[in-house]
Write a protein that holds these residues in place. Structure first.
Motif, short mmCIF file in Angstrom:
data_model
loop_
_atom_site.label_atom_id
_atom_site.label_comp_id
_atom_site.label_asym_id
_atom_site.label_seq_id
_atom_site.Cartn_x
_atom_site.Cartn_y
_atom_site.Cartn_z
N ALA A 174 40.59 -6.89 -4.96
CA ALA A 174 40.71 -6.45 -6.36
C ALA A 174 39.32 -6.43 -6.96
N ILE A 222 42.59 -1.79 -7.01
CA ILE A 222 43.07 -2.53 -5.84
C ILE A 222 42.78 -1.67 -4.62
N ILE A 273 37.39 -11.50 -12.33
CA ILE A 273 38.71 -11.13 -11.84
C ILE A 273 39.13 -12.13 -10.77
N ARG A 274 40.38 -12.59 -10.84
CA ARG A 274 40.90 -13.57 -9.90
C ARG A 274 42.37 -13.30 -9.62
N ALA A 275 42.78 -13.39 -8.36
CA ALA A 275 44.18 -13.26 -7.96
C ALA A 275 44.77 -14.64 -7.72
N PRO A 320 49.57 -13.44 -4.74
CA PRO A 320 48.42 -12.54 -4.88
C PRO A 320 48.71 -11.25 -5.61
N VAL A 331 47.18 -10.58 -10.74
CA VAL A 331 45.73 -10.49 -10.85
C VAL A 331 45.34 -10.70 -12.31
N THR A 372 42.28 -10.84 -15.27
CA THR A 372 40.95 -10.32 -15.60
C THR A 372 40.47 -10.89 -16.93
#
Length: 418
Positions: A13, A28, A97-99, A104, A107, A109
């Protein structure tokens, strides 16, 4: 899963920082058919080049098996990488940004518009699986959701600090440039990840901490990392040279607050070792990269700074990202604005000196400020060619594969000496 056979693949991502707010996108991507970019010679081939083929006494069976292996390697090397991608609208540039590790498809932001956005990308992941022949099973395709299912506007300004807990599913912390930290908790009941998808009732958010301590005049929270073993503990990297450790059971104040940079340089990033939970690495705006033992992180006096396990001063640019290797407790990837570097902290110097290798701490010396040291013996690999490297991450399943994001694009590579 330890994937070693080529070709490799990765799903990532990424976010944009466009010249206009309405042009930003969350993308993605699935990167597949990733193979070696050069022909790798075997040890026997290298011997042939040096000594000549008449010195190679291998039998015919070995020759046949070698030929088959070479043909397979050449077939993989001839593959062209494939990129599949879907882009979603995003309001504002994406700072971070982190999932979610456990889910997963969720996501998060951090927008420079001051909002935290949560996206459900399950439909995109389902499409990737179907294109590879791994999904479906006769079921209908999951519908794409192009807008965030939750937009949080509770922060007073934009921020960069964001991290999901790996211990407690759905728990997240976000920090902004005003020094405020908000803790996210998963909602109880069917609204959290039910079959119908995620919605704005899936999480509850509370403004848990505000500016405090010696950096109250410049309290920006630059990075956050949850403890790999405790569900209530996280650490922050802050402006003014501070690292703080919080326990959410103790409201309104940190449990530990240390000024680790006497020169006041901002602490840009930190990384908590997932295999040895007492090790914390930090990277500063002055180019100093430091490793700490949290068992000795609280000094006897507030006027005394903690002593690091190791301090590396060879970098000439601000440290922009840190990440420990997922399966090797002593290996860490570090990036600054000029490149990406792989360190193995288990390597010891043959003859330690006060400044040799640009290392201080337990190896000697206490000087601060980057750019003054020589190349340390712990430095294994350098990846250059990218401009303004932003982040570096290890692939969680492919041993020693690294991905970087930079102003000039994305890079995926496996260091040749790992």
């Amino acid at each position: 899963e330890n994937r070693t056979c080529f070709p490799h693949s990765a799903i990532v991502a990424v976010g944009s920082q466009a010249d206009r707010t309405d042009r930003n996108r969350l993308t993605i991507m699935k990167l597949s058919d990733l193979a070696r970019t050069g022909v790798v010679k075997s040890a026997e081939e290298e011997d042939d080049d040096i000594l000549g083929e008449k010195y190679n006494d291998s039998d015919d069976d070995d020759d046949e098996s070698d030929d088959e292996s070479e043909e397979e390697d050449e077939e993989v090397a001839d593959l062209d990488p494939v990129v599949e991608h879907y882009s979603l609208r995003h309001q504002g540039g994406i700072n971070r940004i982190r999932a979610m590790p456990q889910h997963p498809e969720v996501v998060a932001t951090w927008s420079d518009a001051g909002t935290v956005n949560l996206y459900d990308v399950r439909g995109i992941l389902d499409t990737f699986a179907r294109s590879a022949g791994d999904g479906g099973g006769g079921a209908a395709a999951t519908k794409f959701r192009r807008d965030p299912f939750f937009v949080y506007q509770g922060h007073s300004t934009e921020g960069y600090a964001m991290d999901w807990s790996r211990v407690k599913t759905g728990q997240m912390a976000t920090g902004d440039c005003d020094g405020n930290i908000h803790v996210w908790q998963p909602a109880s009941g069917p609204s959290f990840g039910n079959a119908g998808g995620w919605n704005n009732s899936s999480f509850s958010v509370s403004a848990t901490y505000g500016p405090s301590g010696g950096n109250i005049d410049n309290p920006s929270v630059e990075d956050i990392q949850w403890s790999p073993t405790e569900s209530t503990v996280f650490a922050t990297a802050e402006c003014g040279g501070y690292v703080k450790v919080f326990d959410i059971r103790c409201k309104d104040r940190p449990m530990i607050s240390n000024k680790i940079h006497s020169n006041g340089a901002d602490v840009n990033v930190l990384a908590w070792n997932g295999l040895v939970s007492n090790l914390l690495a930090t990277g500063g705006d002055d180019g100093v990269f430091t490793v700490w033992d949290l068992r000795n992180f609280q000094p006897a006096s507030a006027d005394v700074a903690p002593s690091p396990l190791a301090r590396f001063t060879a970098h000439r640019n601000p440290i922009t990202s840190l990440e420990w290797h997922p399966t090797d407790e002593s290996m860490i990837a570090v990036s600054d604005e000029a490149g990406t570097y792989i360190y193995d902290l288990s390597i010891e110097e043959d003859e330690p000196s006060e400044k040799a290798g640009g290392v201080s701490g337990t190896a000697g010396g206490d000087e601060e400020g980057g750019g003054g040291g020589e190349i340390p013996p712990q430095l294994l690999f350098v990846h250059c060619g990218s401009e303004s490297v932003k982040e570096v991450h290890w692939h969680p399943q492919v041993a020693s594969m690294v991905m970087t994001t930079a102003l000039t694009g994305f890079s995926l590579f496996i260091p040749s000496n790992l």
